[in-house]
Write an enzyme that holds these catalytic residues in place. Structure first.
Site, PDB file in Angstrom:
ATOM      1  N   LYS A 422      -4.589  -2.391   9.297  1.00 56.94           N
ATOM      2  CA  LYS A 422      -4.473  -2.550  10.752  1.00 56.94           C
ATOM      3  C   LYS A 422      -4.569  -4.010  11.182  1.00 56.94           C
ATOM      4  O   LYS A 422      -5.105  -4.865  10.480  1.00 56.94           O
ATOM      5  CB  LYS A 422      -5.488  -1.664  11.464  1.00 56.94           C
ATOM      6  CG  LYS A 422      -5.170  -0.182  11.235  1.00 56.94           C
ATOM      7  CD  LYS A 422      -5.736   0.725  12.282  1.00 56.94           C
ATOM      8  CE  LYS A 422      -5.184   2.136  12.109  1.00 56.94           C
ATOM      9  NZ  LYS A 422      -5.736   3.098  13.065  1.00 56.94           N
ATOM     10  N   ARG A 462      -8.597   7.614   5.932  1.00 58.76           N
ATOM     11  CA  ARG A 462      -7.134   7.735   6.003  1.00 58.76           C
ATOM     12  C   ARG A 462      -6.526   6.401   5.575  1.00 58.76           C
ATOM     13  O   ARG A 462      -6.734   5.374   6.242  1.00 58.76           O
ATOM     14  CB  ARG A 462      -6.729   8.094   7.438  1.00 58.76           C
ATOM     15  CG  ARG A 462      -5.241   8.376   7.629  1.00 58.76           C
ATOM     16  CD  ARG A 462      -4.961   8.836   9.051  1.00 58.76           C
ATOM     17  NE  ARG A 462      -3.545   9.148   9.255  1.00 58.76           N
ATOM     18  CZ  ARG A 462      -2.630   8.265   9.626  1.00 58.76           C
ATOM     19  NH1 ARG A 462      -2.993   7.003   9.851  1.00 58.76           N
ATOM     20  NH2 ARG A 462      -1.376   8.614   9.768  1.00 58.76           N
TER      21      ARG A 462
END
Length: 490
Positions: A422, A462
C-alpha cells in the site's frame, strides 16, 4: 580415605558431620570466621555462585566462605496474556495453586476507556474505584466539564473485577459493571473457529493467509496481469501451494480514483473463475481452501454464494449497498466488515479527518455487528473485522492503526488486516529513505507493517506475496505464541 564435612552455622561455633560430595554445592549462606580455620595452605573454589576456600587442617577438610557472590538483580517482567502469566507463576515461581489465579489477574494490566460517562455519577465511580485499587482519570475542573465525560480507568484485571462488584451497589452504575466485565472477556478472547460449507477455519495459534487474486485491468499493484480464467486458476493454485489458506477473488479495483463498474461486468469477471477454481481445488483434493469474494454488490455476492463461495469480503462494510446485509444473513456466510470513510472516487477530493481513528473504527464495527445480529445473523464470531488500511485514511492514520492494533481486540471478534504494497509504505520510504518504490518492490515494508498487527491480534492477513509472508509468519507466530510449557521446557 578423605572425609568431607558439612559446615553449619550455630551459636558459638560450627557443627560438623559427614556428608556426600554431591551435597557440597547445595548450601548458599554459610558464615564462618577465618580464625576457625588455621591453615598452612589451601585453594579457591567457586560452587553455585558462592566463593569458597578449601582449607586443610589436621587431616580434616574445612569449607570456608570468604566472599558472597549472590548479587541482587532486578528486571522488568512483562506478560502478554493471562494464561502465560498463570503458567509462569505456577511453574517458574512455584506459587501456591490457590493464589495463582488471583496474582495472574493482578499482573494482567491494561486500561479501560469509558466515553460519555455521566458527570453526575463521577463521585460514585470514584468511590467504588478507591475501594477497588483502580485509578480514575477525568477532567479536574468538573464544574466546567460537559455533562458527559471521557473517563480512563487505570488498573489490572483483578482490580477491574472488584470494581464491577463495587459498582453494583449503585443503581445507576449496575449496567456499567456488566459492561466492564464483558469488555474484559472480549479483549481476552484469543481463539475463534469459523465453519461454513463443511470447512473449518481455526483462528488463534497460526496466522492465516488470504491471497489476493485480482481479476481486474486497473488494480494499483497487479492490474492486467490475469487475462483469462485459466491464468486466474493457475495463479490461485500457485498461491495455495505457497501457503495461502484463503483465495480472495476481486473483480473491481478500489484504488483511489478507480472507476466503478456495473454488477454485470463484475459478474462476468469473477463467476467463471469461481466455478473453475472450485473444480480445480476438488481435483487436487484441496477442498480445505476457502474461497472469498471481494465485492460490495449484493447482486454479485448472491450469484457467487450460489456457486459455493465461502466468505464475502465487503470493502464498504455494507455502506455502498445496504442490501448486502440481507444477502449475508440469508446465506449465513462468514463476512469481512471493512471500515471505510468516503469512496475511492472521493478520497483525493475530501478532507479526511478523525478525532480518534481507532475509536471510530470500533464504533463502525459495533454498528455493523448490531445490524447483522438484528437481521438474524446466526453467529457473530463469523464476522471478521478489518480496519481498512488506506480506505479513507491518511498515512498517519494507517500508522496509528498499526501501532494501536491491540486495542481492536476490544471488539472480541476475529481481526484481519491488509497492508500489502500500500501507498503509505511508499510515503515512509520517501520521508525517511528519500526514495520511492513501485508497489511490487514494497515487500519488506509490507512485512514490517504486518508485524505489529499480527502481534496485536490480527488472525488473517491479506497479501500479494504468499511465500515470503508464510516464511515471515512462521517465525513471528513462533515468537508470538512461544510458551516453554508447550516446548517441554517446563
Amino acid at each position: 580415605m578423605q572425609r568431607q564435612y558439612k559446615l553449619h552455622p550455630s551459636k558459638g561455633g560450627l557443627l560438623l558431620w559427614p556428608i556426600t560430595s554431591g551435597e557440597l554445592g547445595k548450601y548458599r549462606q554459610i558464615f564462618l570466621q577465618k580464625t576457625l580455620c588455621k591453615t598452612k595452605g589451601g585453594k579457591n573454589l567457586k560452587v553455585n555462585n558462592l566463593k569458597f576456600f578449601i582449607c586443610f587442617h589436621k587431616k580434616i577438610f574445612f569449607l570456608l566462605t570468604y566472599k558472597l557472590l549472590m548479587e541482587r538483580r532486578i528486571y522488568i517482567k512483562l506478560f502478554d496474556r493471562y494464561d502465560e502469566t498463570f503458567r509462569y507463576l505456577l511453574r517458574q515461581l512455584n506459587v501456591n495453586e490457590k493464589l495463582v489465579s488471583f496474582l495472574a489477574e493482578k499482573a494482567n494490566t491494561f486500561n479501560i476507556l469509558i466515553e460519555n460517562f455521566p458527570k453526575r455519577d463521577i463521585k460514585n465511580l470514584n468511590y467504588a474505584a478507591q475501594r477497588s485499587c483502580v485509578k480514575v482519570a477525568f477532567p479536574t475542573m468538573l464544574e466546567l466539564a460537559p455533562d458527559y465525560l471521557k473517563v480512563l480507568l487505570i488498573g489490572d484485571e483483578y482490580s477491574f473485577k472488584n470494581l464491577s462488584k463495587e459498582l453494583k451497589n449503585f443503581k445507576s452504575l449496575k449496567r456499567l459493571a456488566v459492561e466492564i466485565l464483558e469488555t474484559i472477556i472480549r479483549y481476552k478472547k484469543e481463539n475463534f473457529k469459523i465453519t461454513y460449507n463443511g470447512k473449518v477455519l481455526p483462528l488463534g495459534l497460526k496466522t492465516h493467509i488470504m491471497g489476493i487474486l485480482n481479476i481486474t485491468p486497473d488494480s494499483f499493484s497487479d492490474g492486467g496481469e490475469i487475462s483469462s480464467v485459466k491464468d486466474a486458476v493457475k495463479k490461485a493454485i500457485k498461491m495455495v501451494q505457497e501457503g495461502a489458506d484463503i483465495i480472495d477473488i476481486g473483480g473491481e479495483s478500489t484504488r483511489p480514483g478507480a472507476t466503478p463498474i456495473s454488477a454485470d461486468e463484475e459478474i462476468g469477471r469473477v463467476l467463471p473463475v469461481i466455478k473453475e477454481l472450485k473444480k480445480e481445488l476438488e481435483i487436487q483434493k484441496l477442498n480445505r481452501i476457502w474461497i472469498s469474494l471481494d465485492t460490495y454488490k449484493s447482486e454479485v455476492a448472491k450469484l457467487a454464494l450460489e456457486e459455493g463461495v465461502d466468505i464475502i469480503n465487503d470493502i464498504s462494510g455494507f455502506t455502498f449497498d445496504p442490501n448486502m446485509v440481507n444477502i449475508v444473513v440469508k446465506y449465513q456466510v462468514p463476512v469481512v466488515v471493512n471500515h471505510i470513510k468516503g469512496t475511492p472516487q472521493t478520497w483525493k477530493k475530501i478532507s479526511i479527518t478523525y478525532k480518534d481513528v481507532v475509536a471510530e473504527i470500533l464504533q463502525f464495527w459495533n454498528e455493523k455487528v448490531h445490524l447483522l445480529m438484528e437481521k438474524g445473523y446466526d453467529d457473530k464470531f463469523k464476522i471478521i473485522c478489518d480496519p481498512g488500511i488506506g480506505f479513507g485514511k491518511l498515512p498517519e492514520h494507517n500508522i496509528e492503526i498499526l501501532k494501536r492494533f491491540k486495542e481492536f481486540k476490544t471488539i472480541g471478534l476475529p481481526l484481519m488486516v491488509g497492508v500489502s504494497r500500500k501507498s503509505f509504505i511508499n510515503e515512509i520510504y520517501k520521508t525517511l529513505l528519500l526514495y520511492e518504490k513501485e508497489p511490487k518492490e514494497r515487500l519488506f515494508g509490507s512485512l514490517a507493517a504486518l508485524a505489529p498487527a499480527v502481534i496485536g491480534g490480527a488472525k488473517i492477513v491479506r497479501v500479494h506475496d504468499i511465500q515470503a509472508t508464510r516464511e515471515f509468519l512462521a517465525v513471528l507466530d513462533s515468537i508470538r505464541t512461544y510458551d516453554p510449557h508447550y516446548w517441554g521446557l517446563n
